[in-house]
Design an enzyme around this catalytic site. Sequence first.
Site, PDB file in Angstrom:
ATOM      1  N   CYS A 130      -4.686   8.332  -1.061  1.00 44.65           N
ATOM      2  CA  CYS A 130      -3.965   7.048  -0.989  1.00 44.65           C
ATOM      3  C   CYS A 130      -4.934   5.912  -0.683  1.00 44.65           C
ATOM      4  CB  CYS A 130      -2.924   7.060   0.124  1.00 44.65           C
ATOM      5  SG  CYS A 130      -2.025   8.568   0.265  1.00 44.65           S
ATOM      6  N   ASP A 131      -5.854   6.136   0.246  1.00 44.69           N
ATOM      7  CA  ASP A 131      -6.643   5.023   0.790  1.00 44.69           C
ATOM      8  C   ASP A 131      -8.133   5.090   0.456  1.00 44.69           C
ATOM      9  OD1 ASP A 131      -4.250   4.284   1.938  1.00 44.69           O
ATOM     10  OD2 ASP A 131      -4.654   5.336   3.808  1.00 44.69           O
ATOM     11  N   CYS A 133      -4.874  10.036   4.517  1.00 46.51           N
ATOM     12  CA  CYS A 133      -4.658  10.419   3.113  1.00 46.51           C
ATOM     13  C   CYS A 133      -5.774   9.843   2.247  1.00 46.51           C
ATOM     14  CB  CYS A 133      -3.289   9.921   2.649  1.00 46.51           C
ATOM     15  SG  CYS A 133      -2.992  10.223   0.896  1.00 46.51           S
TER      16      CYS A 133
END
Length: 307
Positions: A137-138, A134
Site C-alpha cells: 500500500c505505502d 503494508c
Amino acid sequence: MKHIYDMVIIGGGPAGYTAALYAARAGFDTVLLERLSAGGQMALTGDIDNYPGFEEGVDGFTLGMKMQQGAERFGAKTEYAEVEGVDFSGQIKKIKTNAGDFSAKTVVIASGANPRELGIAKEKELVGRGVHYCAHCDGRFYKDKTVIVVGGGNSAAADALYLSRLAKKVYLVHRRDTLRATKIYHEPLMKAENVEFLWNSTVSDFAAENRVTGVILKNVNTGNETEIDCDGVFVSIGRKPATEFLGGAVELDQSGYIVADESTKTSVPGVFAAGDVRTKSLRQVVTAVADGAATVHHAEEYLAEIE
Ligand code: NAP
C-alpha cells in the site's frame, strides 16, 4: 418483529464473501457485515500470484470487488457496519453493531486478522509518518529512499523483496539469525544488492521529529544499541486475530484465534469461523475461500437439524 436472517456473516474478506456466495446461492437469506470495503487484508495486497485462475496474477482490491459482486449476483446483501458485540446464548444469535442490531439462525465469523504492532513508544503517533504495516500500500512513497523492514517471516521477506525494487536501500531487521520465511524467498533476498540483513536485532525506539528519521536497534545478544538512519519502517511481524468484539462468546486459543477445524464449527452450535480468524496452519486466500464454502455446507446441516 425483528428480521431474522438465515445467516449473518461478519467480515467481507475472501472467506466472508465466499460464504456469502455459497449461502445466497443455496437460497439462504444472507447479510454480510463489513466495516469498510470488500477484500479485507487481501485488498491491501498488490499482486496475488498464488490464487488459481489468474495466470497474470491479480491485485487484491480487484479480487475483493469481484468476490463481492459474485455473492451479490445471487442476492447476498452487504451492510456497512462495525460489530460491537454478540450474544450467542440463544438459538437466535444477536449481533450488535454501530448501525443497529442483527439477528440470525447462523453466524459466520470471518473477521480476519490485523497487522501486529511493535508496541514501542511513538509507534502509534508515527503511523503514516514513516511507520507502515503494508508495503504494497505505502511502498511507493519510498522510491529511491532507505527503508527498514522488521520481521523474519514470509510477509517480511515478501515485503523486503517488493521494496528492494523501489527503494535505494532496504534493511531487514530480524530478532534471530535465521529467517522463518520459506526457502523460496532466501535466494532472491540474498541476491538483491540493496538488501542488507541486520540479524539478532529489534527496534527499541524511533528517531523522529515530525516523521521517522531513523530507528534505534538493540542487539538481543549484547544489548548494544545503534542508530540507523532511514526514511520509513515497515513492520511485518505477523498478525493478530480480530476477535475482541466476541467478548468470550466462543472458545479462542491462546493467541486469540477461534478454535475451529476444517468443518469451521466453533464451540457454539450454529456459529462458524472461516478464514484467517480460525486456528489453521496456512493462512492464504485460497484456504480462506475453502473455509467459506465449508461453512455453508455445515450451516445447511445445522439448519436441517434445528428446523
Ligand atoms: P509469521 O510467519 O508469524 O512471522 C512473523 C515474524 O515476525 C517472525 O519472523 C517473528 O520472529 C517476527 N516477530 C514476531 N513478533 C515480533 C516482535 N515483537 N518483534 C520483532 N519480530 C517479531 O507472520 P507473517 O510473515 O505475517 O505470515 C503470516 C502467515 O501468512 C504465515 O502463515 C505465512 O506463511 C503466510 N504468508 C504467506 C506468504 C506466501 O506464501 N507468499 C506471504 C505472506 C504471508 P521469529 O521468527 O523469531 O518468531
